[in-house]
Design a protein around this motif. Structure first.
Motif, PDB file in Angstrom:
ATOM      1  N   GLY A   1      13.808  38.517  31.778  1.00 27.44           N
ATOM      2  CA  GLY A   1      14.182  37.552  30.754  1.00 27.44           C
ATOM      3  C   GLY A   1      15.677  37.452  30.537  1.00 27.44           C
ATOM      4  O   GLY A   1      16.147  36.678  29.731  1.00 27.44           O
ATOM      5  N   GLY A   2      16.467  38.262  31.244  1.00 26.64           N
ATOM      6  CA  GLY A   2      17.908  38.201  31.141  1.00 26.64           C
ATOM      7  C   GLY A   2      18.490  39.117  30.065  1.00 26.64           C
ATOM      8  O   GLY A   2      19.622  38.961  29.669  1.00 26.64           O
ATOM      9  N   HIS A   3      17.717  40.090  29.583  1.00 21.57           N
ATOM     10  CA  HIS A   3      18.206  40.978  28.535  1.00 21.57           C
ATOM     11  C   HIS A   3      18.779  42.244  29.159  1.00 21.57           C
ATOM     12  O   HIS A   3      18.215  42.810  30.078  1.00 21.57           O
ATOM     13  CB  HIS A   3      17.083  41.352  27.575  1.00 21.57           C
TER      14      HIS A   3
ATOM     15  N   PHE B   1       9.992  42.662  16.287  1.00 18.14           N
ATOM     16  CA  PHE B   1       8.578  42.334  16.386  1.00 18.14           C
ATOM     17  C   PHE B   1       8.324  40.871  16.031  1.00 18.14           C
ATOM     18  O   PHE B   1       7.479  40.217  16.644  1.00 18.14           O
ATOM     19  CB  PHE B   1       7.762  43.283  15.508  1.00 18.14           C
ATOM     20  N   PHE B   2       9.076  40.348  15.063  1.00 18.41           N
ATOM     21  CA  PHE B   2       8.960  38.917  14.737  1.00 18.41           C
ATOM     22  C   PHE B   2       9.437  38.066  15.910  1.00 18.41           C
ATOM     23  O   PHE B   2       8.811  37.074  16.274  1.00 18.41           O
ATOM     24  CB  PHE B   2       9.768  38.560  13.486  1.00 18.41           C
ATOM     25  N   LYS B   3      10.545  38.480  16.504  1.00 17.13           N
ATOM     26  CA  LYS B   3      11.090  37.764  17.664  1.00 17.13           C
ATOM     27  C   LYS B   3      10.108  37.835  18.842  1.00 17.13           C
ATOM     28  O   LYS B   3       9.857  36.848  19.521  1.00 17.13           O
ATOM     29  CB  LYS B   3      12.438  38.383  18.053  1.00 17.13           C
ATOM     30  N   GLY B   4       9.537  39.027  19.050  1.00 17.94           N
ATOM     31  CA  GLY B   4       8.547  39.200  20.113  1.00 17.94           C
ATOM     32  C   GLY B   4       7.299  38.377  19.854  1.00 17.94           C
ATOM     33  O   GLY B   4       6.732  37.782  20.777  1.00 17.94           O
ATOM     34  N   MET B   5       6.863  38.311  18.592  1.00 19.41           N
ATOM     35  CA  MET B   5       5.698  37.511  18.244  1.00 19.41           C
ATOM     36  C   MET B   5       5.974  36.037  18.542  1.00 19.41           C
ATOM     37  O   MET B   5       5.125  35.346  19.101  1.00 19.41           O
ATOM     38  CB  MET B   5       5.333  37.676  16.770  1.00 19.41           C
ATOM     39  N   TYR B   6       7.153  35.568  18.175  1.00 21.91           N
ATOM     40  CA  TYR B   6       7.518  34.175  18.441  1.00 21.91           C
ATOM     41  C   TYR B   6       7.426  33.870  19.943  1.00 21.91           C
ATOM     42  O   TYR B   6       6.826  32.879  20.348  1.00 21.91           O
ATOM     43  CB  TYR B   6       8.934  33.886  17.924  1.00 21.91           C
ATOM     44  N   ASN B   7       7.993  34.763  20.763  1.00 24.45           N
ATOM     45  CA  ASN B   7       7.953  34.559  22.219  1.00 24.45           C
ATOM     46  C   ASN B   7       6.533  34.626  22.766  1.00 24.45           C
ATOM     47  O   ASN B   7       6.167  33.856  23.654  1.00 24.45           O
ATOM     48  CB  ASN B   7       8.851  35.574  22.926  1.00 24.45           C
ATOM     49  N   GLU B   8       5.735  35.556  22.226  1.00 24.13           N
ATOM     50  CA  GLU B   8       4.348  35.674  22.686  1.00 24.13           C
ATOM     51  C   GLU B   8       3.538  34.442  22.316  1.00 24.13           C
ATOM     52  O   GLU B   8       2.764  33.929  23.133  1.00 24.13           O
ATOM     53  CB  GLU B   8       3.697  36.929  22.097  1.00 24.13           C
TER      54      GLU B   8
ATOM     55  N   GLY C   1       0.313  39.464  21.970  1.00 20.67           N
ATOM     56  CA  GLY C   1       0.196  40.841  22.438  1.00 20.67           C
ATOM     57  C   GLY C   1       0.571  41.817  21.343  1.00 20.67           C
ATOM     58  O   GLY C   1       0.380  41.552  20.147  1.00 20.67           O
ATOM     59  N   MET C   2       1.142  42.935  21.748  1.00 27.95           N
ATOM     60  CA  MET C   2       1.471  44.022  20.828  1.00 27.95           C
ATOM     61  C   MET C   2       2.469  43.592  19.761  1.00 27.95           C
ATOM     62  O   MET C   2       2.332  43.955  18.590  1.00 27.95           O
ATOM     63  CB  MET C   2       2.029  45.220  21.605  1.00 27.95           C
TER      64      MET C   2
END
Length: 183
Positions: A19-21, A85-92, A99-100
């Motif tokens: 993802g470029g991180h 986790f909010f950022k990850g939720m948005y991407n998921e 996911g998790m």
């Protein structure tokens, strides 16, 4: 076979996820968030009514407005520690693959909203301690996971450096194989 990119450029690319991180940045971010949230968890533990009652220190540590102090400290952990986790939720959810990160974000949001409502008058129990503990554990887990991924990536990078730039296939007679294809 020569490589057109420098070793420095390849090293930099190996540190990045698809993802470029930058892995180093992500590890440092999870580590920083974990330690800050852990420090904030200590007063949250002692401000939690259930813990105060369990330890018999409610009269000693309880004060007028302590539930608002608990809400304030828990809000910092929720927003600051929960951000990945909010950022990850948005991407998921954007990729339609929950996911998790979605699970953790939903769990801490549920605990936060419900506990906040209890502070403002809803009858029930507060779950700020459970909220911050979950955030702490998940930040620690992701920090350790990122560290191990980075270690494995670096080990693979070292193995790649050992690979030769080109290879020659030898035929059973010991002579090099030549291609009969013509361009």
């Amino acid at each position: 076979m020569e490589h057109s990119r420098s070793d420095h450029e390849m090293d930099h690319e190996m540190k990045k996820k698809p993802g470029g991180h930058d892995h180093h940045h992500m590890i440092a971010d999870f580590k920083r968030r974990f330690w800050i949230c852990l420090v904030l968890t200590i007063p949250i533990i002692f401000l939690t009514p259930h813990i105060q009652n369990l330890l018999g220190i409610r009269e000693l540590l309880g004060f007028y407005g302590d539930s608002y102090a608990l809400l304030f400290l828990s809000s910092i952990v929720y927003f600051y520690g929960g951000y990945p986790f909010f950022k990850g939720m948005y991407n998921e959810l954007k990729s339609r693959m929950p996911g998790m990160m979605t699970l953790v974000a939903v769990a801490i949001t549920t605990a936060y909203i419900y506990s906040s409502a209890v502070v403002f008058g809803l009858k029930g129990e507060i779950f700020f301690l459970e909220l911050v503990t979950l955030v702490d554990i998940m930040l620690l887990g992701h920090w350790l996971e990122m560290r191990s991924v980075m270690g494995a990536s670096q080990a693979l990078q070292q193995l790649v450096k050992l690979l030769p730039a080109s290879a020659h296939k030898l035929m059973s007679e010991g002579r090099p194989w030549k291609s009969h294809w013509k361009n």
